[in-house]
Scaffold this motif. Structure first.
Motif, mmCIF file in Angstrom:
data_model
loop_
_atom_site.group_PDB
_atom_site.id
_atom_site.type_symbol
_atom_site.label_atom_id
_atom_site.label_comp_id
_atom_site.label_asym_id
_atom_site.label_seq_id
_atom_site.Cartn_x
_atom_site.Cartn_y
_atom_site.Cartn_z
ATOM 1 N N ILE A 107 1.068 -8.568 -1.229
ATOM 2 C CA ILE A 107 0.134 -9.248 -2.119
ATOM 3 C C ILE A 107 -1.255 -9.197 -1.496
ATOM 4 C CG2 ILE A 107 -0.448 -11.433 -3.258
ATOM 5 C CD1 ILE A 107 2.471 -12.181 -3.153
ATOM 6 N N SER A 108 -2.252 -8.869 -2.309
ATOM 7 C CA SER A 108 -3.633 -8.848 -1.848
ATOM 8 C C SER A 108 -4.263 -10.209 -2.133
ATOM 9 C CB SER A 108 -4.409 -7.747 -2.570
ATOM 10 O OG SER A 108 -5.783 -7.813 -2.243
ATOM 11 N N SER A 109 -4.754 -10.864 -1.056
ATOM 12 C CA SER A 109 -5.338 -12.190 -1.234
ATOM 13 C C SER A 109 -6.196 -12.533 -0.018
ATOM 14 C CB SER A 109 -4.241 -13.243 -1.411
ATOM 15 O OG SER A 109 -4.800 -14.537 -1.446
ATOM 16 N N TYR A 110 -7.162 -13.438 -0.230
ATOM 17 C CA TYR A 110 -7.997 -13.907 0.870
ATOM 18 C C TYR A 110 -7.418 -15.152 1.549
ATOM 19 C CZ TYR A 110 -11.755 -10.681 -0.379
ATOM 20 O OH TYR A 110 -12.508 -9.549 -0.623
ATOM 21 N N SER A 111 -6.396 -15.760 0.935
ATOM 22 C CA SER A 111 -5.790 -16.968 1.507
ATOM 23 C C SER A 111 -4.289 -16.781 1.633
ATOM 24 C CB SER A 111 -6.100 -18.194 0.635
ATOM 25 O OG SER A 111 -5.424 -19.322 1.115
ATOM 26 N N VAL A 112 -3.832 -16.681 2.853
ATOM 27 C CA VAL A 112 -2.393 -16.522 3.097
ATOM 28 C C VAL A 112 -1.648 -17.765 2.646
ATOM 29 C CG1 VAL A 112 -0.656 -16.171 4.876
ATOM 30 C CG2 VAL A 112 -2.825 -14.951 5.012
ATOM 31 N N PRO A 155 25.708 -13.951 0.433
ATOM 32 C CA PRO A 155 24.611 -13.433 1.272
ATOM 33 C C PRO A 155 23.261 -13.812 0.662
ATOM 34 C CG PRO A 155 26.261 -11.741 0.895
ATOM 35 C CD PRO A 155 26.603 -12.869 -0.033
ATOM 36 N N PRO A 156 22.271 -14.127 1.471
ATOM 37 C CA PRO A 156 20.963 -14.522 0.932
ATOM 38 C C PRO A 156 20.216 -13.328 0.345
ATOM 39 C CG PRO A 156 20.859 -14.367 3.305
ATOM 40 C CD PRO A 156 22.301 -14.159 2.952
ATOM 41 N N LYS A 157 19.389 -13.617 -0.631
ATOM 42 C CA LYS A 157 18.458 -12.627 -1.165
ATOM 43 C C LYS A 157 17.100 -12.913 -0.542
ATOM 44 C CE LYS A 157 20.861 -12.140 -5.592
ATOM 45 N NZ LYS A 157 20.738 -12.272 -7.066
ATOM 46 N N ILE A 158 16.598 -11.962 0.214
ATOM 47 C CA ILE A 158 15.401 -12.203 1.012
ATOM 48 C C ILE A 158 14.208 -11.470 0.426
ATOM 49 C CG2 ILE A 158 14.344 -11.913 3.292
ATOM 50 C CD1 ILE A 158 17.076 -12.263 4.512
ATOM 51 N N GLN A 159 13.154 -12.206 0.204
ATOM 52 C CA GLN A 159 11.873 -11.619 -0.219
ATOM 53 C C GLN A 159 10.994 -11.527 1.030
ATOM 54 O OE1 GLN A 159 10.521 -11.858 -4.132
ATOM 55 N NE2 GLN A 159 9.997 -9.915 -3.184
ATOM 56 N N LEU A 160 10.764 -10.320 1.507
ATOM 57 C CA LEU A 160 9.918 -10.096 2.675
ATOM 58 C C LEU A 160 8.497 -9.870 2.181
ATOM 59 C CD1 LEU A 160 10.190 -9.864 5.763
ATOM 60 C CD2 LEU A 160 10.271 -7.388 5.473
ATOM 61 N N CYS A 161 7.607 -10.790 2.546
ATOM 62 C CA CYS A 161 6.278 -10.800 1.945
ATOM 63 C C CYS A 161 5.205 -10.516 2.985
ATOM 64 C CB CYS A 161 6.028 -12.170 1.284
ATOM 65 S SG CYS A 161 4.377 -12.347 0.590
ATOM 66 N N GLN A 162 4.242 -9.695 2.598
ATOM 67 C CA GLN A 162 3.074 -9.441 3.435
ATOM 68 C C GLN A 162 1.812 -9.704 2.601
ATOM 69 O OE1 GLN A 162 1.999 -5.363 4.486
ATOM 70 N NE2 GLN A 162 1.594 -6.020 6.600
ATOM 71 N N VAL A 163 0.966 -10.601 3.105
ATOM 72 C CA VAL A 163 -0.302 -10.904 2.434
ATOM 73 C C VAL A 163 -1.408 -10.223 3.228
ATOM 74 C CG1 VAL A 163 -1.873 -12.716 1.666
ATOM 75 C CG2 VAL A 163 0.599 -13.112 1.636
ATOM 76 N N TYR A 164 -2.198 -9.392 2.528
ATOM 77 C CA TYR A 164 -3.246 -8.654 3.218
ATOM 78 C C TYR A 164 -4.566 -8.831 2.470
ATOM 79 C CZ TYR A 164 -2.468 -5.247 -0.520
ATOM 80 O OH TYR A 164 -2.343 -4.644 -1.744
ATOM 81 N N GLN A 210 -8.180 -4.321 3.130
ATOM 82 C CA GLN A 210 -7.230 -3.695 4.044
ATOM 83 C C GLN A 210 -6.134 -2.942 3.322
ATOM 84 O OE1 GLN A 210 -5.829 -7.009 6.358
ATOM 85 N NE2 GLN A 210 -7.507 -6.851 7.839
ATOM 86 N N ALA A 211 -6.329 -2.657 2.052
ATOM 87 C CA ALA A 211 -5.285 -1.989 1.259
ATOM 88 C C ALA A 211 -4.979 -0.599 1.788
ATOM 89 C CB ALA A 211 -5.710 -1.912 -0.210
ATOM 90 N N HIS A 212 -5.922 0.012 2.444
ATOM 91 C CA HIS A 212 -5.730 1.382 2.909
ATOM 92 C C HIS A 212 -4.976 1.453 4.238
ATOM 93 C CE1 HIS A 212 -9.270 -0.180 4.983
ATOM 94 N NE2 HIS A 212 -9.033 0.722 5.931
ATOM 95 N N LEU A 213 -4.763 0.312 4.893
ATOM 96 C CA LEU A 213 -4.103 0.326 6.193
ATOM 97 C C LEU A 213 -2.640 0.723 6.073
ATOM 98 C CD1 LEU A 213 -5.615 -2.910 7.820
ATOM 99 C CD2 LEU A 213 -6.340 -0.529 8.107
ATOM 100 N N SER A 214 -2.076 1.221 7.152
ATOM 101 C CA SER A 214 -0.702 1.693 7.167
ATOM 102 C C SER A 214 0.274 0.543 6.931
ATOM 103 C CB SER A 214 -0.404 2.355 8.516
ATOM 104 O OG SER A 214 0.959 2.685 8.601
ATOM 105 N N GLN A 215 1.370 0.865 6.204
ATOM 106 C CA GLN A 215 2.416 -0.113 5.936
ATOM 107 C C GLN A 215 3.637 0.135 6.823
ATOM 108 O OE1 GLN A 215 3.310 -0.367 1.718
ATOM 109 N NE2 GLN A 215 1.207 0.267 1.169
ATOM 110 N N ALA A 216 3.454 0.885 7.877
ATOM 111 C CA ALA A 216 4.606 1.279 8.695
ATOM 112 C C ALA A 216 5.298 0.059 9.307
ATOM 113 C CB ALA A 216 4.155 2.252 9.781
ATOM 114 N N ASP A 217 4.515 -0.862 9.864
ATOM 115 C CA ASP A 217 5.123 -2.039 10.493
ATOM 116 C C ASP A 217 5.902 -2.871 9.492
ATOM 117 O OD1 ASP A 217 4.266 -1.399 12.984
ATOM 118 O OD2 ASP A 217 2.555 -2.788 13.007
#
Length: 872
Positions: free
Chosen positions: A814-819, A773-782, A786-793
């Motif tokens: 990850i917090s960054s200005y360039s996705v 089975p694959p090991k999946i890294q689900l990544c969100q760059v914000y 926007q650190a205070h925004l909800s992480q519900a989605d």
């Protein structure tokens, strides 16, 4: 009271019909005016350019000026046609004939303008073609344009085009009766009241305006006309007229066959239209430069022949030279007509027979034979004996010519039909793939179009186990009033609003399958539109599902048919008029047992093994059939159906793919298409084979400055009506799918929400490529702010993946200005085997243009990148 109402309705209908007729006649007169002005402009332009050509000959010599004029002006005319309006090429009458037979031929103001300019360049440069065929084409194009500006009734558009053609011929020859007869005899083959009335009105107006503006046609010395009129028809002359008719019929048939073969040969050459016409002009100008000087001004050649200014040897030379040069010019696709050349050839042939008649029986003059020869050869070429007789009679107003004209034209028609059946224009249309027969003279688009051509493939469907409250809720959210009901992709019924019981609120336990119409009437994709309309009317239906077996492909409604009819009436041709359709030269089919189809175009052989592995996994998971497509690209000026291509090596590849399908237990279809445009060919295959997923490889770099991914890929991203999967294989040793033990480390950048649900179309299938089975890294760059925004989605997306794939899911924010830079750095540092990106149908290219992630990541990441674009 009912009788009074019936009479009132009938009188109202009659008044409306009469009003439409009056408007049609006014419109026809306006078309006649425009056609006459165009004819006069055409003649003046040719005379102006021809005069400069003659002056240039006097200064520079014919052997330099004529070849250069033919080359330069021929190439220029061809370039104008190719750039602005390809429909303006050729003589023009075949296009008008096809348009009147309801084929989607473009006729509009642009065609008229381009035709006028190109014809002036061609004939003014010295090509041995006439301007009357183009005036017919220009008049028809103006008629079509006026019918759009002042539409009195959509059903009258054909009559307006025919009226314009009649006006063009009447203005070109100053023969209004012949203009009407040509429409009836050759173009429309229709003598209905409206056709005759509009043709007469337009033809009369065109001839009158042309004469007012001083445009005369046949400048024969009065002495010649008087000499012909003083002669009387004698019985001993009949055999000579018969011989003239026989010769005209045979030579006219040879002329027609030579034109057809010349056109086919010209199209087979690997030359663009400007080069073909320019080369023909160069050859023609060189030949004319070595001929006697009177050839250099072909405008008065016919008049000199009729007046008897040449010896029989010179007249024979004129016939042979005009015969060959006309075939050369017309075969190249130059915008010019055959009416004037046919009359010149006929007058030369008639004068030769007349000289023989004078020598044998010592009659007074051969002039009558020259006129009779014009009608005879015109008949043999165009196959319109009545029009030919009337043209000569209207131009001479000599009743003594009637019997000779009738004898020679009748004999020429019979002999020509025996030698080569059918009109030249019909054979030219057949060479272009358009067939108009006596039994079916008009193309009925309702029989030509199929359900596959007009159906809506994006269908809202409902499952059969839907409860009644949810059914009502689904119907309230949609603007549709009926839905196909499917189970496992197969059509099992249809539901409409009328099927819902009135006490629906009290029947919450009722399922959709309890109230739907089971086994609904459906049609196959190749069912003609006429049959679809018959079924809709016969069973009083508003929609019909389109199925292949039991698999739902689309749905067709009455509004779809109305749109198709409107497009046909308006000749609404977009990209398909620019590039030629592809042609299938090889095809194999397996049983259509799958629930969908995946299309894999074959391009780079280095990527094929990996793409096959991906295609196989998706096909097995979704129970898809796999369609393999190879497109062989040819030059734009070659017809795909006539191109000679070597397919033996590709057939071997296709056979190996069929064996792969048998071993993998996957239904495999293969096809090889020849096309001028790869993207168009792939899109045609998608529409024809009802593809659900398009799988393509990408090298990771674009093919031009203006391309984002590549020209073909960009076009398919925008136009393909299906899901699209773009795969860029990685170059590093850990890149998916090179080494099985590293495949299972994946990176999926996401913002959460609907993107993950769309990726689930392919994720389960890809996860089964390896036993591990694959090991999946689900990544969100914000963005940092926007650190205070909800992480519900984002958390919801992780939970969805966990439930669907049942594999290890590691969230990473990850917090960054360039996705793009963040994702690229991750792929380089953590050595992922696969990066999977999701994009919407409309947003992918726009995101790239605005500097977003897909193209940048796919280009710079060393690993394998898959971009999945959902069709929404």
């Amino acid at each position: 009271m009912k009788k009074l109402l019936a009479n009132w309705r009938q009188s109202s209908w009659l008044a409306s019909s009469s009003l439409d007729t009056r408007y049609a006649l006014i419109e026809a007169c306006l078309i006649g005016l425009f056609s006459a002005l165009a004819a006069v402009l055409l003649k003046q332009g040719i005379g102006w350019l021809g005069g400069y050509r003659i002056k240039a000959i006097e200064l520079g010599g014919a052997r330099i000026v004529l070849p250069l004029a033919g080359l330069i002006f021929g190439t220029l005319a061809g370039g104008i046609i190719e750039l602005l309006s390809p429909s303006a090429a050729g003589g023009g009458i075949p296009q008008v004939k096809a348009a009147l037979a309801k084929y989607p031929i473009i006729l509009n103001l642009r065609v008229a303008l381009v035709k006028t300019v190109a014809t002036i360049l061609i004939i003014g440069a010295g090509f041995t073609l006439g301007r009357r065929g183009p005036t017919v084409h220009i008049g028809a194009a103006l008629g079509a344009q006026v019918s759009r500006w002042i539409p009195n009734s959509p059903t009258n558009r054909r009559q307006m085009i025919a009226a314009g053609a009649a006006a063009g011929l009447a203005a070109g020859f100053n023969t209004p009766i012949a203009g009407v007869l040509f429409v009836v005899e050759e173009l429309m083959r229709d003598i209905s009241g409206l056709t005759l009335e509009t043709a007469i009105a337009a033809s009369f107006t065109g001839a009158v305006v042309s004469r007012i503006l001083g445009s005369t046609d046949l400048n024969v010395p009065l002495a010649v006309i008087d000499s012909a009129r003083r002669g009387s028809f004698a019985i001993p002359e009949i055999p000579f007229y018969v011989v003239l008719g026989i010769l005209a019929g045979i030579l006219g048939g040879v002329f027609n066959r030579s034109i057809i073969r010349g056109v086919k040969f010209s199209r087979s050459l690997a030359l663009a239209i400007p080069l073909r016409i320019g080369l023909a002009g160069l050859i023609s100008g060189t030949i004319v430069a070595w001929l006697p000087p009177f050839f250099q001004d072909n405008a008065g050649l016919r008049e000199l022949l009729i007046a008897g200014q040449f010896t029989w040897q010179t007249t024979a030379l004129v016939f042979v030279a005009q015969f060959c040069l006309t075939i050369l010019a017309y075969s190249a696709g130059a915008p010019g007509g055959l009416f004037a050349p046919a009359l010149v050839l006929g007058s030369a042939l008639g004068y030769l027979v007349g000289i023989a008649e004078v020598a044998i029986i010592h009659s007074e003059s051969p002039y009558t034979f020259a006129f009779a020869g014009m009608a005879a050869f015109f008949t043999a070429v165009v196959r319109v004996p009545v029009t030919a007789i009337v043209i000569i009679f209207e131009m001479t107003a000599d009743f003594n010519l009637v019997l000779p004209l009738m004898i020679t034209s009748a004999v020429a028609y019979i002999v020509a039909e025996s030698f080569s059946q059918g009109s030249l224009y019909e054979h030219l249309l057949e060479a272009s793939g358009i067939e108009i027969t006596e039994e079916h003279p008009q193309n009925d688009f309702m029989s030509e179009l199929t359900a596959d051509d007009v159906m809506e493939s994006r269908v809202e469907t409902l499952p059969s186990d839907l409860t009644l409250p949810k059914l009502i809720q689904a119907m309230s959210r949609s603007h549709h009033r009926g839905f196909p009901v499917v189970e496992d992709g197969k059509l099992v019924g249809i539901i409409t609003q009328s099927d819902i019981p009135k006490d629906s609120k009290q029947n919450s336990e009722v399922l959709l399958q309890d109230i739907m119409t089971p086994q609904p009437i459906s049609v196959c994709p190749d069912t003609s539109l006429a049959d679809v309309l018959y079924l809709l009317n016969r069973y009083q239906l508003s929609r019909l599902p389109v199925t292949e077996g039991s698999k739902l492909l689309g749905i067709i409604t009455r509004s779809d048919i109305i749109k198709a009819e409107a497009n046909q009436l308006n000749c609404d041709l977009q990209r398909t008029t620019i590039s030629q359709p592809s042609y299938v030269v090889y095809q194999t089919r397996s049983p259509a047992t799958g629930k969908g189809r995946l299309l894999l175009p074959l391009g780079n052989p280095d990527n094929l093994a990996s793409l096959l592995e991906i295609a196989g996994a998706i096909a097995k998971y979704h129970q898809y059939e796999v369609e393999f497509l190879r497109v062989t690209c040819i030059a734009n000026h070659i017809y795909p159906a006539q191109a000679e291509v070597e397919i033996a090596p590709i057939r071997q590849l296709m056979e190996s793919l069929e064996n792969w399908g048998k071993k993998s237990a996957i239904p495999v279809h293969t096809q090889i298409r020849v096309a001028t445009d790869v993207g168009e060919a792939i899109l045609e295959a998608i529409n024809k084979e009802h593809i659900d997923l398009l799988l393509m490889g990408w090298k990771g770099k674009n093919s031009g400055i203006e391309a984002i991914f590549s020209n073909v890929v960009d076009y398919l991203i925008k136009e393909a009506p299906c899901n699209l999967m773009l795969v860029k294989l990685g170059k590093s040793p850990h890149a998916f799918p090179q080494q099985l033990h590293l495949r299972h480390k994946w990176l999926i950048p996401t913002t959460g929400g609907d993107r993950i649900n769309k990726l689930l179309t392919i994720l389960p299938a890809l996860s089964q490529l390896d036993a591990i089975p694959p090991k999946i890294q689900l990544c969100q760059v914000y963005l940092p702010e926007q650190a205070h925004l909800s992480q519900a989605d984002f958390k919801h997306a992780a939970n969805v993946l966990q439930e669907q794939l049942q594999c290890s899911i590691t969230p990473l924010r990850i917090s960054s200005y360039s996705v793009s830079k963040t994702i690229i750095n991750l792929t380089k540092n953590k050595k992922y085997g696969l990066v999977l990106l999701g994009a919407s149908n409309k947003g992918l290219l726009q995101n790239v243009i605005e500097g977003n992630i897909p193209q940048a990541i796919a280009t710079e990441s060393p690993t394998t990148v898959i971009i999945f674009r959902s069709f929404d």
